[in-house]
Motif scaffolding. Sequence first.
Motif, PDB file in Angstrom:
ATOM      1  N   ASP A 184       0.835  -1.186  -0.036  1.00 49.12           N
ATOM      2  CA  ASP A 184      -0.096   0.201  -0.245  1.00 49.12           C
ATOM      3  C   ASP A 184       0.728   1.108   0.047  1.00 49.12           C
ATOM      4  OD1 ASP A 184      -2.294  -1.705  -0.144  1.00 49.12           O
ATOM      5  OD2 ASP A 184      -2.578  -1.312   2.128  1.00 49.12           O
ATOM      6  N   ALA A 185       1.932   1.338   0.894  1.00 49.02           N
ATOM      7  CA  ALA A 185       2.812   2.417   0.863  1.00 49.02           C
ATOM      8  C   ALA A 185       3.517   2.529  -0.480  1.00 49.02           C
ATOM      9  CB  ALA A 185       3.833   2.400   2.058  1.00 49.02           C
ATOM     10  N   GLY A 186       3.809   1.584  -1.191  1.00 50.65           N
ATOM     11  CA  GLY A 186       4.689   1.394  -2.510  1.00 50.65           C
ATOM     12  C   GLY A 186       3.555   2.047  -3.407  1.00 50.65           C
ATOM     13  N   THR A 187       2.518   1.652  -3.400  1.00 51.56           N
ATOM     14  CA  THR A 187       1.623   2.351  -4.415  1.00 51.56           C
ATOM     15  C   THR A 187       1.444   3.582  -4.180  1.00 51.56           C
ATOM     16  OG1 THR A 187       0.195  -0.033  -4.361  1.00 51.56           O
ATOM     17  CG2 THR A 187      -0.818   2.106  -5.266  1.00 51.56           C
ATOM     18  N   ALA A 188       1.127   4.252  -2.953  1.00 52.97           N
ATOM     19  CA  ALA A 188       1.032   5.687  -2.662  1.00 52.97           C
ATOM     20  C   ALA A 188       2.275   6.336  -3.000  1.00 52.97           C
ATOM     21  CB  ALA A 188       0.391   5.699  -1.396  1.00 52.97           C
ATOM     22  N   VAL A 189       3.395   5.830  -2.722  1.00 51.13           N
ATOM     23  CA  VAL A 189       4.578   6.640  -2.936  1.00 51.13           C
ATOM     24  C   VAL A 189       4.894   6.615  -4.445  1.00 51.13           C
ATOM     25  CG1 VAL A 189       7.100   6.500  -2.529  1.00 51.13           C
ATOM     26  CG2 VAL A 189       5.603   6.256  -0.713  1.00 51.13           C
ATOM     27  N   LEU A 190       4.769   5.551  -5.108  1.00 49.15           N
ATOM     28  CA  LEU A 190       5.077   5.531  -6.603  1.00 49.15           C
ATOM     29  C   LEU A 190       4.141   6.303  -7.126  1.00 49.15           C
ATOM     30  CD1 LEU A 190       6.727   1.916  -6.692  1.00 49.15           C
ATOM     31  CD2 LEU A 190       7.858   4.083  -6.945  1.00 49.15           C
ATOM     32  N   ALA A 191       2.892   6.239  -6.952  1.00 53.16           N
ATOM     33  CA  ALA A 191       1.906   7.060  -7.735  1.00 53.16           C
ATOM     34  C   ALA A 191       2.295   8.647  -7.522  1.00 53.16           C
ATOM     35  CB  ALA A 191       0.506   6.843  -7.119  1.00 53.16           C
ATOM     36  N   GLN A 192       2.955   8.828  -6.493  1.00 55.28           N
ATOM     37  CA  GLN A 192       3.306  10.581  -6.498  1.00 55.28           C
ATOM     38  C   GLN A 192       4.591  10.658  -7.011  1.00 55.28           C
ATOM     39  OE1 GLN A 192       1.051  13.006  -5.202  1.00 55.28           O
ATOM     40  NE2 GLN A 192      -0.266  11.113  -5.190  1.00 55.28           N
ATOM     41  N   ASN A 193       5.508   9.681  -6.897  1.00 59.12           N
ATOM     42  CA  ASN A 193       6.962   9.801  -7.217  1.00 59.12           C
ATOM     43  C   ASN A 193       7.565   8.731  -7.848  1.00 59.12           C
ATOM     44  OD1 ASN A 193       9.761  10.647  -7.759  1.00 59.12           O
ATOM     45  ND2 ASN A 193      10.163  10.710  -5.469  1.00 59.12           N
ATOM     46  N   PRO A 194       7.236   8.291  -9.202  1.00 59.17           N
ATOM     47  CA  PRO A 194       7.786   7.149  -9.668  1.00 59.17           C
ATOM     48  C   PRO A 194       9.215   6.739  -9.674  1.00 59.17           C
ATOM     49  CG  PRO A 194       6.431   8.541 -11.278  1.00 59.17           C
ATOM     50  CD  PRO A 194       6.704   9.421 -10.142  1.00 59.17           C
ATOM     51  N   THR A 195      10.114   7.787  -9.074  1.00 56.63           N
ATOM     52  CA  THR A 195      11.682   7.546  -9.079  1.00 56.63           C
ATOM     53  C   THR A 195      11.760   7.287  -7.368  1.00 56.63           C
ATOM     54  OG1 THR A 195      12.144   9.856  -8.515  1.00 56.63           O
ATOM     55  CG2 THR A 195      12.160   8.771 -11.030  1.00 56.63           C
ATOM     56  N   ALA A 196      10.763   7.089  -6.832  1.00 57.96           N
ATOM     57  CA  ALA A 196      10.961   6.947  -5.309  1.00 57.96           C
ATOM     58  C   ALA A 196      11.847   5.585  -5.068  1.00 57.96           C
ATOM     59  CB  ALA A 196       9.742   6.851  -4.517  1.00 57.96           C
ATOM     60  N   SER A 197      12.590   5.743  -4.036  1.00 54.41           N
ATOM     61  CA  SER A 197      13.466   4.572  -3.492  1.00 54.41           C
ATOM     62  C   SER A 197      12.627   3.696  -2.575  1.00 54.41           C
ATOM     63  CB  SER A 197      14.709   5.021  -2.795  1.00 54.41           C
ATOM     64  OG  SER A 197      14.377   5.608  -1.606  1.00 54.41           O
ATOM     65  N   LEU A 198      13.271   2.374  -2.189  1.00 53.92           N
ATOM     66  CA  LEU A 198      12.831   1.706  -1.399  1.00 53.92           C
ATOM     67  C   LEU A 198      12.748   2.137   0.050  1.00 53.92           C
ATOM     68  CD1 LEU A 198      14.108  -1.967  -2.309  1.00 53.92           C
ATOM     69  CD2 LEU A 198      11.936  -1.009  -2.506  1.00 53.92           C
ATOM     70  N   ALA A 199      13.865   3.108   0.231  1.00 52.77           N
ATOM     71  CA  ALA A 199      13.711   3.736   1.525  1.00 52.77           C
ATOM     72  C   ALA A 199      12.690   4.661   1.727  1.00 52.77           C
ATOM     73  CB  ALA A 199      15.012   4.474   1.921  1.00 52.77           C
ATOM     74  N   ASP A 200      12.300   5.217   0.606  1.00 53.13           N
ATOM     75  CA  ASP A 200      11.142   6.395   0.883  1.00 53.13           C
ATOM     76  C   ASP A 200       9.668   5.271   1.142  1.00 53.13           C
ATOM     77  OD1 ASP A 200      12.558   8.229  -0.295  1.00 53.13           O
ATOM     78  OD2 ASP A 200      12.240   8.010  -2.368  1.00 53.13           O
ATOM     79  N   VAL A 201       9.743   4.233   0.366  1.00 58.27           N
ATOM     80  CA  VAL A 201       8.639   3.371   0.617  1.00 58.27           C
ATOM     81  C   VAL A 201       8.641   2.634   1.909  1.00 58.27           C
ATOM     82  CG1 VAL A 201       7.398   0.960   0.060  1.00 58.27           C
ATOM     83  CG2 VAL A 201       8.355   2.524  -1.866  1.00 58.27           C
ATOM     84  N   ALA A 202       9.594   2.611   2.631  1.00 58.02           N
ATOM     85  CA  ALA A 202       9.824   1.898   3.987  1.00 58.02           C
ATOM     86  C   ALA A 202       9.429   3.177   4.924  1.00 58.02           C
ATOM     87  CB  ALA A 202      11.308   1.631   4.188  1.00 58.02           C
ATOM     88  N   ALA A 203       9.824   4.236   4.838  1.00 52.57           N
ATOM     89  CA  ALA A 203       9.247   5.428   5.652  1.00 52.57           C
ATOM     90  C   ALA A 203       7.952   5.456   5.514  1.00 52.57           C
ATOM     91  CB  ALA A 203      10.054   6.723   5.038  1.00 52.57           C
ATOM     92  N   ALA A 204       7.266   5.484   4.413  1.00 53.21           N
ATOM     93  CA  ALA A 204       5.678   5.458   4.155  1.00 53.21           C
ATOM     94  C   ALA A 204       5.077   4.494   4.861  1.00 53.21           C
ATOM     95  CB  ALA A 204       5.356   5.761   2.973  1.00 53.21           C
ATOM     96  N   ALA A 205       5.632   3.322   4.935  1.00 52.87           N
ATOM     97  CA  ALA A 205       5.051   1.933   5.455  1.00 52.87           C
ATOM     98  C   ALA A 205       5.360   1.949   6.963  1.00 52.87           C
ATOM     99  CB  ALA A 205       5.766   0.814   4.818  1.00 52.87           C
ATOM    100  N   GLY A 206       6.092   2.897   7.561  1.00 57.64           N
ATOM    101  CA  GLY A 206       6.468   2.714   9.037  1.00 57.64           C
ATOM    102  C   GLY A 206       7.331   1.692   9.404  1.00 57.64           C
ATOM    103  N   VAL A 207       8.169   0.992   8.308  1.00 61.47           N
ATOM    104  CA  VAL A 207       9.178  -0.207   8.695  1.00 61.47           C
ATOM    105  C   VAL A 207      10.489   0.246   8.101  1.00 61.47           C
ATOM    106  CG1 VAL A 207       7.403  -1.727   8.427  1.00 61.47           C
ATOM    107  CG2 VAL A 207       8.765  -1.095   6.457  1.00 61.47           C
ATOM    108  N   GLY A 208      11.363  -0.276   8.690  1.00 60.71           N
ATOM    109  CA  GLY A 208      12.851  -0.172   8.413  1.00 60.71           C
ATOM    110  C   GLY A 208      13.216  -0.510   6.844  1.00 60.71           C
ATOM    111  N   ARG A 209      14.062  -0.003   6.178  1.00 62.25           N
ATOM    112  CA  ARG A 209      14.563  -0.419   4.987  1.00 62.25           C
ATOM    113  C   ARG A 209      14.846  -1.745   4.871  1.00 62.25           C
ATOM    114  NH1 ARG A 209      19.493   2.667   2.533  1.00 62.25           N
ATOM    115  NH2 ARG A 209      19.746   0.871   1.310  1.00 62.25           N
ATOM    116  N   THR A 210      15.397  -2.626   5.743  1.00 60.21           N
ATOM    117  CA  THR A 210      15.640  -4.001   5.948  1.00 60.21           C
ATOM    118  C   THR A 210      14.488  -4.673   5.735  1.00 60.21           C
ATOM    119  OG1 THR A 210      16.193  -3.823   8.161  1.00 60.21           O
ATOM    120  CG2 THR A 210      18.011  -3.637   7.064  1.00 60.21           C
ATOM    121  N   THR A 211      13.592  -4.128   6.663  1.00 55.96           N
ATOM    122  CA  THR A 211      12.217  -5.000   6.440  1.00 55.96           C
ATOM    123  C   THR A 211      11.756  -5.091   5.089  1.00 55.96           C
ATOM    124  OG1 THR A 211      11.675  -4.254   8.972  1.00 55.96           O
ATOM    125  CG2 THR A 211       9.722  -5.047   7.353  1.00 55.96           C
ATOM    126  N   VAL A 212      11.762  -3.789   4.265  1.00 56.96           N
ATOM    127  CA  VAL A 212      11.249  -3.810   3.038  1.00 56.96           C
ATOM    128  C   VAL A 212      12.046  -5.008   2.044  1.00 56.96           C
ATOM    129  CG1 VAL A 212      11.106  -2.515   1.038  1.00 56.96           C
ATOM    130  CG2 VAL A 212      10.232  -1.562   2.890  1.00 56.96           C
TER     131      VAL A 212
END
Length: 191
Positions: free
Chosen positions: A20-48
């Motif tokens: 869900d976070a990946g969808t929301a983040v990439l819809a707003q910024n297609p170049t977003a990183s996994l770190a951006d997705v992790a922050a939006a999901a409220g999890v750490g980058r290693t979890t992603v």
Amino acid sequence: MDTAVSSTGARARTRRAILDAGTAVLAQNPTASLADVAAAAGVGRTTVHRYFAERSDLVDAIGMDVLDKIGAATDRARPDDGPALTALERICQEYFELGESLAIIFDESMAATWNWESWEEDTEADRALARLVDRGREEGTLDGRLDTDWIVQVLWSLLYVAWQRNRGGDTKHNALSLCLYTLRKSVGAPS
């Protein structure tokens, strides 16, 4: 409670949150990183990374998730019930609610990053939509001069315009109302 069941449920919730976070983040910024997705999901980058080793793995999973959402939306719209134009409007309303999920699909900068062979195959939702349009052309509620593929492409094009309009600041209600009005006028049987 069984720890294995609890763990499986937690994993499913975490995966869902990342999607869900990946969808929301990439819809707003297609170049977003996994770190951006992790922050939006409220999890750490290693979890992603545990769920999706590469960004492309996440994008592929989002593509499959969107196909599932389209299938569920098609089912909710009850394409076999009532006059075809009315059912087509219900499908349009259900698809419009998928907004961010489908906005990713239409983003040309994302097209280079996905590997969605499943999008090339007809799904049950595609077949249900085509059957609905065929029924409407036969019953006379949809313009028989327009072929099925044309009507389906008009539907998706109108949805794209409505999503863009909503993202540009128009209300969801107004964007959807304009979309439905235009759909009726463009593919409905002439009066």
